[in-house]
Design an enzyme around this catalytic site. Structure first.
Site, PDB file in Angstrom:
ATOM      1  CG  ASP A  74      62.539   3.546  42.148  1.00 30.25           C
ATOM      2  OD1 ASP A  74      61.314   3.270  42.159  1.00 30.25           O
ATOM      3  OD2 ASP A  74      63.381   2.825  41.594  1.00 30.25           O
ATOM      4  CE1 TYR A 129      48.614   1.666  34.489  1.00 30.15           C
ATOM      5  CE2 TYR A 129      46.468   1.112  33.569  1.00 30.15           C
ATOM      6  CZ  TYR A 129      47.326   2.035  34.136  1.00 30.15           C
ATOM      7  OH  TYR A 129      46.897   3.323  34.358  1.00 30.15           O
ATOM      8  CE  LYS A 150      47.216   2.391  37.720  1.00 34.98           C
ATOM      9  NZ  LYS A 150      47.635   3.489  38.627  1.00 34.98           N
TER      10      LYS A 150
END
Length: 257
Positions: free
Chosen positions: A66, A162, A166
């Protein structure tokens, strides 16, 4: 020039995170089939074993990881170096979209943190571990390739977590690239648009557009992404592809929104 020719007699060594599916699986298989030794990292050992089985007779190491857990990342790189003796490439690929289609005002902090921990903190932890190994090994150096996204340039609607991670990856790439120069560590980023994977399956049924409409979007074969990553990985040490964008030709990116 193939990987073995570029590296001499030994096989070059890669760590691929998120190797149990999608882009990570495609890249891992491409590297394995071209003679690399690859540590396959991901949270699902069964899926990693399936990836290894797609390249029979090659040298794959499965390590349950993980990337958001520092102890898991430490164990991943320790196992890789114990098995192979060095590290030539990290493909920093593990990531999650998080809950899709959630308005900013309704996104829970736990959901936000999960995306940040995986996409950004996990990428940092893996890059840091790779950097330390590449700096100290002999011969010194190596390469890190971060999986950015089209969302590192422009967002989709309702994708704040997200998109933020990014965009942050681009900063991470630039900073690591600068700091890696004295040690022969090359760092680049691949920004991918609409590769056909489990994560993008909804593209065929329609996704929310900036004007509020829902439209189907074209996709491309993930194998084309994998070949691009291998090209980046097998450049000579004195050359680096700093940023590259690979996307489905007709997807709504140029002119999005």
């Amino acid at each position: 020039m193939d990987s073995k020719e570029a590296a001499g007699d030994r096989s070059r060594v890669a760590v691929v995170t998120g190797a149990g599916s999608g882009i990570g699986r495609a890249v891992a298989v491409e590297l394995l089939r071209k003679g690399w030794s690859v540590a396959l990292a991901g949270r699902r050992p069964g899926a990693l074993e399936e990836t290894a089985a797609l390249a029979p007779g090659t040298d794959a190491l499965v390590v349950r990881t993980d990337v958001a857990r520092q102890e898991d990342v430490t164990a991943l790189f320790a196992a890789t170096v114990e098995r192979y003796g060095r590290l030539d490439l990290l493909f920093n690929n593990a990531g999650t979209f998080g809950p899709g289609g959630v308005p900013v005002e309704e996104l829970s902090y736990d959901a936000w943190r999960h995306v940040v921990d995986t996409n950004l903190n996990g990428a940092f932890l893996c890059a840091q571990a790779a950097y330390r190994q590449m700096k100290e090994q002999d011969p010194q150096g190596g390469r890190i390739i971060n999986n950015g996204s089209i969302s590192a340039h422009v967002p989709r609607p309702r994708s704040v977590a997200y998109t933020a991670t990014k965009h942050a990856l681009t900063g991470l790439t630039k900073s690591l690239s600068l700091d890696g120069r004295p040690y022969g560590i090359a760092v680049g980023q691949i920004d991918i648009g609409n590769a056909a994977t489990e994560m993008t399956a909804k593209m065929s049924s329609g996704v929310l557009q900036a004007d509020g409409s829902v439209a189907r979007e074209p996709v491309m074969d993930a194998a084309d992404v994998a070949r691009t990553v291998r090209h980046m990985a097998e450049l000579p040490p004195e050359a680096n592809l700093q940023f590259v964008t690979v996307l489905a030709t007709a997807m709504p990116f140029i002119g999005r929104g």
